[in-house]
Design an enzyme around this catalytic site. Structure first.
Site, mmCIF file in Angstrom:
data_model
loop_
_atom_site.group_PDB
_atom_site.id
_atom_site.type_symbol
_atom_site.label_atom_id
_atom_site.label_comp_id
_atom_site.label_asym_id
_atom_site.label_seq_id
_atom_site.Cartn_x
_atom_site.Cartn_y
_atom_site.Cartn_z
ATOM 1 C CB CYS A 67 -50.112 34.061 23.922
ATOM 2 S SG CYS A 67 -48.581 34.112 24.525
ATOM 3 C CG HIS A 100 -37.655 16.568 36.704
ATOM 4 N ND1 HIS A 100 -36.356 16.572 36.181
ATOM 5 C CD2 HIS A 100 -38.078 15.272 36.544
ATOM 6 C CE1 HIS A 100 -36.017 15.514 35.673
ATOM 7 N NE2 HIS A 100 -36.773 14.389 36.149
#
EC number: 5.3.1.6
Length: 144
Positions: A67, A100
């Site tokens: 978006c 991570h």
């Protein structure tokens, strides 16, 4: 892109052109396109929820949402349990989001990066594995 991965993709009107460009790099048999299918104004949750649901259910392995700022789609997708949608505006963030945080949806801010950069981000996101270890402990504490 890794063979066999099933990818969910969705965008609002601001991300439509980027979504179309990203589609060209993903084999059709690995892709589920949740729209939008034009640049006519639409509501981003109408596309973010189906992408998040497809990843959440296991129908798809990873997702892409696009978006204007990536904020709306990320906020919406992250309402789903088991979804870790990360806004990435460069390759390093995409690698860290996967390695991570075990992010499973990459959110692209179309109004702030080039299409070429978006493609690099998506490639880096798909190429990176979750490291586990100490990161798994942290990821395990995310859900409410």
């Amino acid at each position: 892109m890794k063979e066999g991965l099933k990818i969910a993709i969705g965008a609002d009107h601001a991300g439509f052109d980027y979504k179309q460009a990203l589609l060209a790099d993903i084999p059709a048999d690995q892709l589920k396109d949740f729209g939008t299918y034009s640049n006519t104004s639409v509501d981003y949750p109408d596309f973010a929820h189906p992408v998040a649901s497809a990843v959440e259910s296991g129908e798809c392995d990873l997702g892409i949402l696009v978006c204007g700022s990536a904020n709306g789609v990320a906020i919406t997708a992250n309402k789903h349990q088991g979804i870790r949608a990360a806004i990435c505006w460069n390759e390093e963030l995409a690698v860290l989001a996967r390695s991570h945080n075990n992010a499973n949806i990459v959110c692209i801010p179309a109004r702030f990066i080039s299409i070429d950069e978006a493609k690099k981000i998506v490639q880096a996101f798909f190429a990176t594995e979750f490291e586990g270890g100490r990161h798994a402990t942290r990821v395990g504490k995310i859900s409410c």
